[in-house]
Design a protein around this motif. Sequence first.
Motif: not given
Length: 66
Positions: A25-26, A35-36, A48-49
Motif C-alpha cells: 500500500g502506497i 493512479e500512480i 491511498f490518498a
Amino acid sequence: MTAFELADKVVLITGGILSRGARVGIVDLRPDTSEIAAGIPSPHVVGFAADARDRSALDDTIACRS
C-alpha cells in the motif's frame, strides 16, 4: 506507536517483496496516488490518498479499501 524521524534516511522497497507475495500500500497526500500506484505492474499494489500522520485518517482509508 513510536514516532521516529526519517530526515536524511532512505526507504527502499524492492520489487522482490511483490514476487514473494507481499501486498503493498502506497500512502501519500497527493490526490492522484491511486493512479500512480495503478501504473505499477502488479495487482498487489494499491495507492491511498491520505495523511499518514493522521492515524484516524489511515484507519478510515484502509477500512474503506478492505
